[in-house]
Write a protein that holds these residues in place. Structure first.
Motif, short mmCIF file in Angstrom:
data_model
loop_
_atom_site.label_atom_id
_atom_site.label_comp_id
_atom_site.label_asym_id
_atom_site.label_seq_id
_atom_site.Cartn_x
_atom_site.Cartn_y
_atom_site.Cartn_z
N ARG A 56 0.86 -1.19 0.00
CA ARG A 56 0.00 0.00 0.00
C ARG A 56 0.89 1.24 0.00
O ARG A 56 1.74 1.41 0.88
CB ARG A 56 -0.92 0.00 1.21
N VAL A 57 0.69 2.10 -0.99
CA VAL A 57 1.49 3.32 -1.12
C VAL A 57 0.59 4.53 -0.95
O VAL A 57 -0.47 4.63 -1.57
CB VAL A 57 2.21 3.39 -2.48
N THR A 58 1.03 5.45 -0.12
CA THR A 58 0.32 6.71 0.09
C THR A 58 1.24 7.86 -0.30
O THR A 58 2.35 7.98 0.23
CB THR A 58 -0.09 6.88 1.56
N ILE A 59 0.79 8.68 -1.26
CA ILE A 59 1.53 9.90 -1.60
C ILE A 59 1.01 11.00 -0.68
O ILE A 59 -0.14 11.42 -0.77
CB ILE A 59 1.34 10.29 -3.08
N VAL A 60 1.86 11.45 0.21
CA VAL A 60 1.46 12.37 1.28
C VAL A 60 1.43 13.81 0.80
O VAL A 60 0.54 14.59 1.15
CB VAL A 60 2.41 12.23 2.48
N ASP A 61 2.41 14.18 -0.03
CA ASP A 61 2.54 15.58 -0.43
C ASP A 61 3.39 15.63 -1.69
O ASP A 61 4.10 14.67 -2.02
CB ASP A 61 3.22 16.39 0.70
N GLU A 62 3.31 16.75 -2.41
CA GLU A 62 4.17 16.93 -3.58
C GLU A 62 4.42 18.42 -3.79
O GLU A 62 3.52 19.24 -3.70
CB GLU A 62 3.54 16.30 -4.83
N ARG A 63 5.68 18.74 -4.06
CA ARG A 63 6.10 20.11 -4.28
C ARG A 63 7.54 20.12 -4.78
O ARG A 63 8.29 19.18 -4.55
CB ARG A 63 5.99 20.93 -2.99
N MET A 64 7.91 21.17 -5.48
CA MET A 64 9.30 21.40 -5.85
C MET A 64 9.67 22.78 -5.35
O MET A 64 8.82 23.69 -5.32
CB MET A 64 9.51 21.27 -7.34
N THR A 65 10.93 22.96 -4.95
CA THR A 65 11.32 24.21 -4.30
C THR A 65 12.54 24.84 -4.96
O THR A 65 13.37 24.17 -5.57
CB THR A 65 11.64 23.97 -2.81
N ARG A 66 12.61 26.14 -4.79
CA ARG A 66 13.82 26.89 -5.13
C ARG A 66 13.95 27.99 -4.10
O ARG A 66 12.99 28.70 -3.80
CB ARG A 66 13.72 27.48 -6.54
N SER A 67 15.13 28.13 -3.51
CA SER A 67 15.35 29.18 -2.51
C SER A 67 16.21 30.28 -3.11
O SER A 67 17.34 30.03 -3.54
CB SER A 67 16.02 28.60 -1.27
N THR A 68 15.66 31.47 -3.15
CA THR A 68 16.42 32.62 -3.62
C THR A 68 17.15 33.26 -2.44
O THR A 68 16.75 33.11 -1.28
CB THR A 68 15.49 33.66 -4.27
N PHE A 121 10.73 29.16 -2.08
CA PHE A 121 9.45 29.08 -2.75
C PHE A 121 9.13 27.60 -3.04
O PHE A 121 9.97 26.87 -3.57
CB PHE A 121 9.47 29.84 -4.07
N ALA A 122 7.92 27.17 -2.71
CA ALA A 122 7.47 25.81 -2.98
C ALA A 122 6.32 25.86 -3.98
O ALA A 122 5.35 26.60 -3.80
CB ALA A 122 7.02 25.11 -1.70
N LEU A 123 6.44 25.04 -5.04
CA LEU A 123 5.45 25.04 -6.11
C LEU A 123 5.04 23.62 -6.46
O LEU A 123 5.84 22.69 -6.34
CB LEU A 123 6.00 25.71 -7.38
N THR A 124 3.81 23.44 -6.92
CA THR A 124 3.44 22.21 -7.60
C THR A 124 3.79 22.37 -9.06
O THR A 124 3.72 23.47 -9.62
CB THR A 124 1.94 21.90 -7.44
N THR A 125 4.19 21.26 -9.70
CA THR A 125 4.74 21.35 -11.07
C THR A 125 4.14 20.32 -12.01
O THR A 125 4.77 19.93 -12.99
CB THR A 125 6.27 21.20 -11.03
N GLY A 126 2.93 19.85 -11.75
CA GLY A 126 2.29 18.91 -12.66
C GLY A 126 3.04 17.60 -12.73
O GLY A 126 3.45 17.04 -11.71
#
Length: 358
Positions: A56-68, A121-126
């Motif tokens: 059983r797999v659970t995807i808890v969260d998703e995001r990609m980040t870049r820190s300026t 900055f945290a973004l969702t990216t499809g």
């Protein structure tokens, strides 16, 4: 490719039975020169087909980040700017949405060190892993922040607080990539028959080796035996940025005895950075693999990458549990390596149906 090259041997292992975020019975590709990995993952795959609910797999969260990184004259100025920036998150989100079909700003975190201001900055990216997408968005955001705050100066488009391809704590705490948990409940009889071990022995080894041993070694938010092996093999077979195994392999294996002797086993992977579109995915062998994995189907943006992350997490569990089981038996690990590497891991073992272990 140009010049001489040696292709990485690739085998399809399984199928794995997966439930949860993804419901599927699916073979997976592993590209590796370490041939015992195929039957090792294969043993876990076979086990997944024998237990209720499979893996059983659970995807808890998703995001990609870049820190300026911004530079101020002093800490007070940096703190004031940090508060003003986070207060305008909605405006910054509009800038991101206007510049991309898929990128969406979902969170901002800041850190001040002396006169330096780090803005993560945290973004969702499809369906993309999102490295370039978040960097492009960060450029636009940085330009706007500097226009709002002339008291700040440009430091860097990436300030390492992201944190990309480095073993850090921030990714596990705040998230980067797909956060996945894979778990399996193995009845006592199958632990003995398929893993040649017991719940008590596996739980004890996991505690002593993965948990205590990792603390002694100074591991950073990581307690596992060999996540990197399965990740690299899967990443190479599906056109992922292989350097992301640096943070991707920072995960935690956990085991419990349930009832009279059943085994609960889980693998938590806080930052799987994977995608089904983008750089590297146009290679014919990669395209064929993603199609066979069902990761090129017509779905809502993000669902194909979510499926890929679930398949990878389940594969990691298969190899991790198989290796730990082997290590509960003195001599088994080395005997298996010698046997499989001398025979080339060919035949049924290479597709996961043999009795050899890693």
């Amino acid at each position: 490719m140009t010049g001489d090259h040696t292709p990485v041997p690739t085998r399809w292992v399984g199928p794995l039975r997966i439930t949860g975020t993804v419901e599927t019975l699916q073979e997976v590709p592993l590209a590796t020169f370490e041939s015992p990995l195929w039957p090792s993952v294969g043993r876990g795959a076979r086990l997944s087909r024998l237990v209720d609910d499979g893996i059983r797999v659970t995807i808890v969260d998703e995001r990609m980040t870049r820190s300026t990184l911004f530079v101020a004259d002093d800490a007070a100025t940096a703190v004031a700017a940090a508060r003003a920036i986070t207060a305008r998150t909605d405006q910054l989100a509009e800038i991101v949405a206007a510049g991309s079909r898929h990128a969406r700003l979902i969170d901002i975190d800041t850190e001040v060190v002396g006169n330096l201001l780090f803005v993560r900055f945290a973004l969702t990216t499809g369906d993309a892993s999102g490295h370039n997408m978040v960097t492009l968005a960060a450029e636009s955001l940085m330009e706007r922040v500097l226009a709002w705050h002339p008291e700040l100066r440009y430091g860097s488009i990436s300030g390492n607080y992201c944190s990309d391809k480095k073993a850090t704590a921030v990714n596990g705490i705040l998230g980067r990539g797909r956060r996945a948990v894979a778990e399996i409940l193995v009845p006592e009889a199958l632990v003995a028959e398929q893993l040649r071990s017991s719940a008590d022995r596996i739980v004890e080894l996991n505690t002593r080796k993965n948990l205590v041993g990792s603390v002694v070694a100074g591991a950073l938010r990581s307690a596992n035996a060999h996540y990197a092996n399965m990740l690299l093999a899967f990443y190479l077979a599906t056109g992922q940025d292989a350097a992301n195994i640096v943070e991707g392999s920072q995960g935690i294996s956990y085991a419990e005895r349930r009832g009279a002797g059943d085994l609960y086993f889980s693998c938590t992977l806080p930052h799987l950075i994977v995608g089904t579109v983008g750089n590297g995915k146009d290679q014919p062998v990669v395209e064929a693999a993603l199609q066979r994995l069902g990761c090129r189907d017509e779905r809502e943006p993000g669902e194909n990458a979510r499926r890929l992350a679930a398949l990878i997490a389940a594969t990691v569990l298969c190899g991790e549990l198989s290796l730990l089981a082997a290590q509960t038996n003195p001599g088994e690990l080395m005997r298996s390596h010698l046997l499989l590497e001398r025979t080339g891991a060919t035949g049924t073992g290479a597709t996961g149906e043999g009795e050899a272990t890693r």
